[in-house]
Design a protein around this motif. Sequence first.
Motif, PDB file in Angstrom:
ATOM      1  N   ARG A   1       8.419  -8.440  -5.090  1.00  0.00           N
ATOM      2  CA  ARG A   1       8.069  -7.475  -4.037  1.00  0.00           C
ATOM      3  C   ARG A   1       8.961  -6.270  -4.267  1.00  0.00           C
ATOM      4  N   LYS A   2       8.316  -5.098  -4.366  1.00  0.00           N
ATOM      5  CA  LYS A   2       9.053  -3.888  -4.731  1.00  0.00           C
ATOM      6  C   LYS A   2       8.536  -2.698  -3.948  1.00  0.00           C
ATOM      7  N   LEU A   3       9.477  -1.810  -3.627  1.00  0.00           N
ATOM      8  CA  LEU A   3       9.142  -0.545  -2.988  1.00  0.00           C
ATOM      9  C   LEU A   3       9.373   0.560  -4.005  1.00  0.00           C
ATOM     10  N   LEU A   4       8.321   1.313  -4.285  1.00  0.00           N
ATOM     11  CA  LEU A   4       8.390   2.449  -5.191  1.00  0.00           C
ATOM     12  C   LEU A   4       8.401   3.718  -4.351  1.00  0.00           C
TER      13      LEU A   4
ATOM     14  N   GLY B   1       0.821  -1.200   0.000  1.00  0.00           N
ATOM     15  CA  GLY B   1       0.000   0.000   0.000  1.00  0.00           C
ATOM     16  C   GLY B   1       0.856   1.252   0.000  1.00  0.00           C
ATOM     17  N   LYS B   2       0.161   2.379   0.055  1.00  0.00           N
ATOM     18  CA  LYS B   2       0.817   3.695   0.025  1.00  0.00           C
ATOM     19  C   LYS B   2       1.118   4.150   1.446  1.00  0.00           C
TER      20      LYS B   2
ATOM     21  N   MET C   1       4.436   0.173  -1.442  1.00  0.00           N
ATOM     22  CA  MET C   1       4.947  -1.194  -1.360  1.00  0.00           C
ATOM     23  C   MET C   1       3.977  -2.076  -2.133  1.00  0.00           C
ATOM     24  N   SER C   2       4.504  -2.952  -2.982  1.00  0.00           N
ATOM     25  CA  SER C   2       3.610  -3.830  -3.740  1.00  0.00           C
ATOM     26  C   SER C   2       4.229  -5.208  -3.940  1.00  0.00           C
ATOM     27  N   THR C   3       3.345  -6.190  -3.956  1.00  0.00           N
ATOM     28  CA  THR C   3       3.698  -7.571  -4.252  1.00  0.00           C
ATOM     29  C   THR C   3       2.840  -7.976  -5.444  1.00  0.00           C
TER      30      THR C   3
END
Length: 154
Positions: free
Chosen positions: A144-147, A37-38, A50-52
């Motif tokens: 899994r990545k953090l933008l 989520g944001k 954060m997203s998976t």
Amino acid sequence: MIIGDLKNLVPYKAMSNNMKLAIEYLEEIDMTSMVDGKHPVVGDDIFVVMSTYFTREHDESKYEIHHNYIDIQYLIKGEEIIFCNEAHEMEREGDYNPKNDKLNFKDQLGAVSIHMKPGMAAIFYPNDAHKACCKVHNKIQEVRKLLVKVKMED
């Protein structure tokens, strides 16, 4: 476009105060406990998503740019390909969406491909059209990545 391990981003802190705060946030955050989520970091100036997700076919993603924010994409788990191209050399697809700060482009030849692995970060500036979430070696896998969205400073 800037590519490297998180530890190699230190010199880019000098680019702006927002970039300094964003990179310091990446260095200090415990990403293992963060939910998808944001998440705000510094109001609207810096926030993270954060997203998976599962990687996909290259033609299922679209090139995009952002006018107001710099993207720092940090890979935590899995592998993906991110394609990058000069926005001024590409054909627009639709109109700029100010609410999402996004303008899409059609695919075209001349792209650079980045094979992202855990611990790698890629920084995309407004002229860097980028297309993420693409599968590696024709294999779909969980990522899994953090933008980190870093507002451009005047």
